[in-house]
Design an enzyme around this catalytic site. Structure first.
Site, PDB file in Angstrom:
ATOM      1  N   GLU A   1       0.864  -0.666   0.213  1.00 52.04           N
ATOM      2  CA  GLU A   1      -0.143   0.253   0.100  1.00 52.04           C
ATOM      3  C   GLU A   1       0.798   1.631   0.306  1.00 52.04           C
ATOM      4  O   GLU A   1       0.560   2.251   0.153  1.00 52.04           O
ATOM      5  CB  GLU A   1      -0.988  -0.179   1.179  1.00 52.04           C
TER       6      GLU A   1
ATOM      7  N   HIS B   1      -3.053   3.112   7.923  1.00 52.64           N
ATOM      8  CA  HIS B   1      -4.166   3.041   7.122  1.00 52.64           C
ATOM      9  C   HIS B   1      -4.483   1.295   8.392  1.00 52.64           C
ATOM     10  O   HIS B   1      -3.661   0.951   8.474  1.00 52.64           O
ATOM     11  CB  HIS B   1      -3.730   2.265   5.939  1.00 52.64           C
TER      12      HIS B   1
ATOM     13  N   HIS C   1      -7.676  -1.598   8.352  1.00 50.33           N
ATOM     14  CA  HIS C   1      -9.073  -2.205   8.397  1.00 50.33           C
ATOM     15  C   HIS C   1     -10.257  -2.861   9.250  1.00 50.33           C
ATOM     16  O   HIS C   1     -10.374  -3.441   9.407  1.00 50.33           O
ATOM     17  CB  HIS C   1      -8.914  -3.276   7.644  1.00 50.33           C
TER      18      HIS C   1
ATOM     19  N   TYR D   1     -14.631  16.025  18.554  1.00 49.59           N
ATOM     20  CA  TYR D   1     -13.222  15.600  18.647  1.00 49.59           C
ATOM     21  C   TYR D   1     -13.340  15.158  16.856  1.00 49.59           C
ATOM     22  O   TYR D   1     -12.467  15.289  16.426  1.00 49.59           O
ATOM     23  CB  TYR D   1     -12.774  14.640  19.557  1.00 49.59           C
TER      24      TYR D   1
ATOM     25  N   HIS E   1     -13.277  -1.654   2.696  1.00 48.95           N
ATOM     26  CA  HIS E   1     -11.370  -1.518   2.483  1.00 48.95           C
ATOM     27  C   HIS E   1     -10.382  -0.956   3.899  1.00 48.95           C
ATOM     28  O   HIS E   1     -10.601  -1.911   4.733  1.00 48.95           O
ATOM     29  CB  HIS E   1     -10.556  -1.156   1.467  1.00 48.95           C
TER      30      HIS E   1
END
Length: 217
Positions: free
Chosen positions: A75, A95, A97, A122, A162
Site C-alpha cells: 500500500e 492505514h 481495516h 473531537y 477496505h
C-alpha cells in the site's frame, strides 16, 4: 537512543496498541513515518501489528525505493500520495481495516463527501471532512491517484470495502486521528436509525474557527 531508534520503537508500540484493541486484525494495516526529508520508515508487507520488529521495518527513499529492511507494504502508493500532496502537514500515515469505518463505507446512504456524521467535537476537530473513495483492489496504484486527485484537501479518507487512511503531522497525531475516525464510525453505526442529535452548523463552524480545522474544499 537515537531519534531513528525511538521512532522505530514508537511505530511498533502504537501498532501493537491498535492491534490489541481490535482496530485491525491479522496482517492488515500499515504505517509510515518520516525519518527525515529523504527517508520514510514503513511497516513491512505481510507483517502483523502485534509483533513488528523495529529492526526489520522498511526504509524507503524519497522515490519510495527500498533502501533497507524488509520489503514494504504493497500500500505504499497510498502513503506516497499523502506525502506528495500534503508535504508540510504530513509526518506519518496510518492505514487500517477497522470494522466500523468499513461497515459505514458500504452503506448506500453514506455521504461520499463527508462520510462521518458530526457526532462529537473531537471527530470534527481531529479529522475535518472525511472523503469516501471508491473500491480499489489492494495495492492498486490507482488508490494513490485518487488521493492525489483531492489535491491535498483532506487529511483522512476511507476506501470503500477496505478501510481508512489518515495522515497526521507526526506518528502520534496520525494514530490518534485514526482512532477518532473509527470511534466516530462506531457511534454512527450505533445511532443509525435513531435520529441522533448531531452538532449543528453553528457548532461545527465554531469548532472550525477556534481549532483551525480543515473543513471546506
Amino acid at each position: 537512543m537515537s531519534a531513528e531508534a525511538r521512532l522505530r520503537e514508537q511505530i511498533c508500540l502504537l501498532a501493537k496498541s491498535m492491534f490489541d484493541r481490535g482496530l485491525t486484525v491479522g496482517s492488515s494495516g500499515n504505517i509510515s513515518a518520516r525519518l527525515d526529508a529523504d527517508r520514510l520508515l514503513v511497516t513491512p508487507t505481510g507483517s502483523c501489528f502485534c509483533r513488528l520488529d523495529p529492526a526489520r521495518l522498511s526504509v524507503l527513499d524519497a522515490r519510495m525505493t527500498l533502501i533497507d529492511g524488509d520489503a514494504p507494504t504493497k500500500e505504499v502508493p497510498l502513503h506516497a500520495a499523502f506525502y506528495e500532496t500534503r508535504p508540510q502537514q504530513t509526518g506519518a500515515v496510518v492505514h487500517l481495516h477497522s470494522s466500523h469505518s468499513v461497515a459505514l463505507s458500504v452503506l448506500p446512504d453514506t455521504d461520499p463527501e463527508n462520510m462521518l456524521p458530526p457526532i462529537t467535537a473531537y471527530g470534527v476537530m481531529k479529522l475535518g471532512r472525511v472523503k469516501l473513495l471508491p473500491y480499489f483492489m489492494p495495492g492498486d496504484p490507482a488508490m494513490g491517484d485518487a488521493i492525489r486527485g483531492l489535491a491535498g484537501r483532506r487529511s483522512a479518507v476511507v476506501l470503500a470495502n477496505h478501510g481508512p487512511v489518515v495522515a497526521g503531522k507526526d506518528l502520534e497525531a496520525a494514530c490518534y486521528a485514526m482512532e477518532e475516525l473509527e470511534e466516530t464510525a462506531k457511534l454512527a453505526m450505533l445511532t443509525r436509525g435513531l435520529s441522533p442529535r448531531l452538532l449543528n452548523e453553528a457548532e461545527i463552524r465554531g469548532l472550525v474557527s477556534k481549532f483551525n480545522v480543515e473543513w471546506d474544499d
